[in-house]
Enzyme design. Structure first.
Site, short mmCIF file in Angstrom:
data_model
loop_
_atom_site.label_atom_id
_atom_site.label_comp_id
_atom_site.label_asym_id
_atom_site.label_seq_id
_atom_site.Cartn_x
_atom_site.Cartn_y
_atom_site.Cartn_z
CB CYS A 40 -0.88 -0.04 1.25
SG CYS A 40 -1.71 1.48 1.69
CG HIS A 41 0.95 5.97 -1.26
ND1 HIS A 41 1.18 6.40 -2.55
CD2 HIS A 41 1.55 6.87 -0.46
CE1 HIS A 41 1.87 7.51 -2.52
NE2 HIS A 41 2.12 7.83 -1.28
CB THR A 42 0.34 3.45 4.39
OG1 THR A 42 -0.89 4.04 3.96
CG2 THR A 42 0.69 3.98 5.76
CG HIS A 62 -0.50 -1.77 6.22
ND1 HIS A 62 0.49 -1.19 5.48
CD2 HIS A 62 -1.67 -1.29 5.74
CE1 HIS A 62 -0.05 -0.37 4.59
NE2 HIS A 62 -1.37 -0.43 4.72
CD GLU A 63 -3.65 -3.62 0.88
OE1 GLU A 63 -4.29 -2.58 1.03
OE2 GLU A 63 -3.06 -3.88 -0.17
CB CYS A 92 -9.31 -4.50 22.89
SG CYS A 92 -9.98 -3.03 23.68
CB CYS A 95 -10.10 0.32 25.10
SG CYS A 95 -10.45 0.66 23.36
CB CYS A 98 -13.60 -1.06 21.86
SG CYS A 98 -12.19 -1.47 20.81
CB CYS A 106 -8.95 -0.37 19.34
SG CYS A 106 -8.48 -1.49 20.68
NE ARG A 110 -1.84 5.54 18.11
CZ ARG A 110 -0.91 5.61 17.15
NH1 ARG A 110 -0.52 4.53 16.52
NH2 ARG A 110 -0.37 6.74 16.82
CB CYS A 169 -4.91 -1.66 4.00
SG CYS A 169 -4.73 0.14 4.06
NE ARG A 364 -3.21 -1.84 -2.06
CZ ARG A 364 -3.11 -0.50 -1.89
NH1 ARG A 364 -2.52 0.23 -2.80
NH2 ARG A 364 -3.59 0.06 -0.80
P1 NAD Z 1 -1.58 5.33 -4.69
O1 NAD Z 1 -0.23 5.92 -4.74
O2 NAD Z 1 -1.81 4.02 -5.36
O3 NAD Z 1 -2.64 6.35 -5.34
C1 NAD Z 1 -2.56 7.74 -5.24
C2 NAD Z 1 -3.12 8.37 -6.54
O4 NAD Z 1 -3.14 9.79 -6.38
C3 NAD Z 1 -2.29 8.07 -7.78
O5 NAD Z 1 -3.13 7.54 -8.80
C4 NAD Z 1 -1.72 9.43 -8.18
O6 NAD Z 1 -1.56 9.59 -9.58
C5 NAD Z 1 -2.78 10.37 -7.63
N1 NAD Z 1 -2.30 11.73 -7.40
C6 NAD Z 1 -1.10 12.14 -6.89
N2 NAD Z 1 -1.06 13.48 -6.79
C7 NAD Z 1 -2.24 13.93 -7.25
C8 NAD Z 1 -2.80 15.25 -7.40
N3 NAD Z 1 -2.14 16.33 -7.05
N4 NAD Z 1 -4.06 15.35 -7.88
C9 NAD Z 1 -4.77 14.25 -8.25
N5 NAD Z 1 -4.28 12.98 -8.14
C10 NAD Z 1 -3.04 12.83 -7.64
O7 NAD Z 1 -1.97 5.27 -3.15
P2 NAD Z 1 -3.06 4.40 -2.32
O8 NAD Z 1 -2.44 3.13 -1.90
O9 NAD Z 1 -4.36 4.40 -3.05
O10 NAD Z 1 -3.15 5.33 -1.00
C11 NAD Z 1 -3.67 6.63 -1.10
C12 NAD Z 1 -3.48 7.40 0.20
O11 NAD Z 1 -4.29 6.84 1.23
C13 NAD Z 1 -2.05 7.38 0.76
O12 NAD Z 1 -1.78 8.64 1.34
C14 NAD Z 1 -2.12 6.32 1.85
O13 NAD Z 1 -1.12 6.51 2.82
C15 NAD Z 1 -3.49 6.60 2.39
N6 NAD Z 1 -4.15 5.53 3.16
C16 NAD Z 1 -4.94 5.91 4.19
C17 NAD Z 1 -5.64 4.97 4.92
C18 NAD Z 1 -6.52 5.37 6.06
O14 NAD Z 1 -7.00 4.49 6.78
N7 NAD Z 1 -6.78 6.65 6.27
C19 NAD Z 1 -5.51 3.61 4.57
C20 NAD Z 1 -4.71 3.27 3.49
C21 NAD Z 1 -4.04 4.23 2.76
O1 DAO Z 2 -5.38 5.16 17.28
O2 DAO Z 2 -4.18 6.93 17.30
C1 DAO Z 2 -4.59 5.92 16.73
C2 DAO Z 2 -4.08 5.65 15.32
C3 DAO Z 2 -4.58 4.38 14.75
C4 DAO Z 2 -4.01 4.10 13.42
C5 DAO Z 2 -4.84 4.64 12.31
C6 DAO Z 2 -4.03 4.80 11.09
C7 DAO Z 2 -4.84 5.25 9.93
C8 DAO Z 2 -4.08 5.91 8.89
C9 DAO Z 2 -2.95 5.12 8.36
C10 DAO Z 2 -3.29 4.35 7.18
C11 DAO Z 2 -2.59 3.12 7.11
C12 DAO Z 2 -2.75 2.21 6.06
ZN ZN Z 3 -10.32 -1.23 22.08
#
Ligand code: NAD
Ligand code: DAO
Ligand code: ZN
Length: 369
Positions: A40-42, A62-63, A92, A95, A98, A106, A110, A169, A364
């Site tokens: 994943c991008h993360t 993580h995926e 859990c 907490c 939860c 949760c 953490r 994820c 992916r």
């Molecule tokens: P990815 O890199 O596959 O996709 C990102 C897309 O954004 C790409 O297609 C890219 O071309 C596009 N992009 C980049 N800059 C841009 C712009 N200025 N305008 C428009 N499009 C643009 O990434 P992903 O795996 O899909 O993850 C996306 C984001 O979500 C990452 O920041 C990741 O860390 C985050 N994420 C968050 C959570 C959460 O729970 N909040 C979970 C997973 C991933």
């Molecule tokens: O409980 O303070 C907290 C953080 C929990 C983790 C949540 C992470 C979500 C964003 C990261 C994306 C990862 C794929």
């Molecule tokens: Zn919990």
């Protein structure tokens, strides 16, 4: 035991393939054999050094999905042979988070999870006698990994692990953000910024929620065809316009969309996504993870006039309770996963999977151990 793994030795360096030592599970812990994992991008974000919580040397990932190999003392909800999806957002059920009924976050693991260790403060991984950090409580880039019991969702044994790993994820995050965070209503207009796995999963969720119009936005036009297949109705490349992208969306939609989702991790786009929302009721959901120290901004009048800014982690999904149902819905054909998998490789090609993600060539890549 010995385990094949990819180690993040330092920020900005490719992962190093090695055979690491994995200690067995302690009380409340579970040893899992990861069958498949994706990138994943993360993971890329942490490896880049931009993640304030990033620790090195570490076992990232993580995926993933796998099979329980051994359970520690006191583990009651899992047994050897169970099929599981690791959860970076534990559940859990005890907490205050939860029990609140208001969040999927949760508090149970953490603090130690953020420090790259197990709940007892130590690591189960080592290389040549030196400890390696865990990552997000999951570390799926090791064939054998140890997790707290509360960080594992038990799922159907009928489901292919090399597909449902994406529910750990990306797919869940996008669909969950639509239903749990935004609560998109039928007939709504939706704008999705960023068409990686997260953005495409948001589009899939918006279609399931019966949105009337789904605007897909990306600076890489190669992403538009897949977005169309997932249900997007309109396609916008910000590079084709001289106006700010929020103005373009507002003009297309008689004043703005009902819901927008930022799926990139770019704080400037987060502002655009908010300001692309309709006055009085538009809601913007931040899913993307921005770099360390970055901040968001807008004019407060945007909020005073009714726009709402929210964030979503793992789509607001409570993993142990809700992921088994996501798996069932995949098995019934109600949730698409296979369409996200653009590449498959043996685990030892993991650095190629990172390259493909950086180059915008993959959605992916599933890695098989
Ligand atoms: P990815 O890199 O596959 O996709 C990102 C897309 O954004 C790409 O297609 C890219 O071309 C596009 N992009 C980049 N800059 C841009 C712009 N200025 N305008 C428009 N499009 C643009 O990434 P992903 O795996 O899909 O993850 C996306 C984001 O979500 C990452 O920041 C990741 O860390 C985050 N994420 C968050 C959570 C959460 O729970 N909040 C979970 C997973 C991933
Ligand atoms: O409980 O303070 C907290 C953080 C929990 C983790 C949540 C992470 C979500 C964003 C990261 C994306 C990862 C794929
Ligand atoms: Zn919990």
């Amino acid at each position: 035991m010995k385990s094949r793994a990819a180690i993040a030795l330092a920020a900005g360096k490719p992962l190093e393939l090695a055979e690491i030592d994995v200690q067995g599970p302690k009380a409340g812990e579970v040893l899992v054999r990861i069958v498949a994992t994706s990138v994943c991008h993360t993971d890329a974000y942490t490896l880049s050094g931009a993640d304030p919580e990033g620790l090195f040397p570490a076992v990232l990932g993580h995926e993933g999905a796998g099979i329980v190999e051994e359970v520690g003392e006191g583990v009651t909800s899992l047994k050897v042979g169970d099929h599981v999806i690791p959860l970076y957002t534990a559940e859990c059920r005890q907490c205050k988070f939860c029990l609140s009924g208001k969040t999927n976050l949760c508090g149970s693991v953490r603090t130690t999870q953020g420090k790259g260790v197990m709940p007892d403060g130590t690591s189960r991984f080592s290389l040549e006698g030196k400890p390696l950090f865990h990552y997000m409580g999951t570390s799926t880039f090791s064939e054998y990994t140890v997790l707290p019991e509360v960080s594992l969702a038990k799922v159907s044994k009928d489901a292919p692990l090399d597909k449902i790993c994406l529910l750990g994820c990306g797919v869940t995050t996008g669909i969950g953000a639509v239903f749990n965070t935004a609560k998109v209503t039928p007939g709504s207009t939706v704008a999705v910024f960023g068409l990686g796995a997260i953005g495409l999963a948001v589009i899939q969720g918006a279609l399931m929620a019966k949105a009337s119009r789904i605007i897909a936005i990306d600076i890489n036009p190669d992403k538009f065809e897949l977005a169309r297949q997932f249900g997007a109705t309109d396609f916008v490349n910000p590079k084709d316009y001289s106006d700010p992208i929020q103005q373009v969306i507002v003009n297309m939609t008689d004043g703005g969309v009902d819901y927008s989702f930022e799926c990139i991790g770019n704080v400037n786009v987060m502002r655009s996504a908010l300001e692309a929302c309709h006055k009085g009721w538009g809601e913007s959901i931040i899913i993307g993870v921005a770099g360390a120290g970055q901040e968001i901004s807008t004019r407060p009048f945007q909020l005073v006039t009714g726009r709402v800014w929210k964030g979503s982690a793992f789509g607001g999904v409570k993993g142990r309770t809700q992921l088994p149902d996501y798996v069932e819905r995949y098995m019934k054909g109600e949730i698409k996963i296979d369409e996200f998998i653009t590449h498959e490789m043996p685990f030892n090609k993991i650095n190629e999977a990172f390259d493909l993600l950086h180059e915008g060539k993959s959605i992916r890549t599933v890695l098989h151990f």
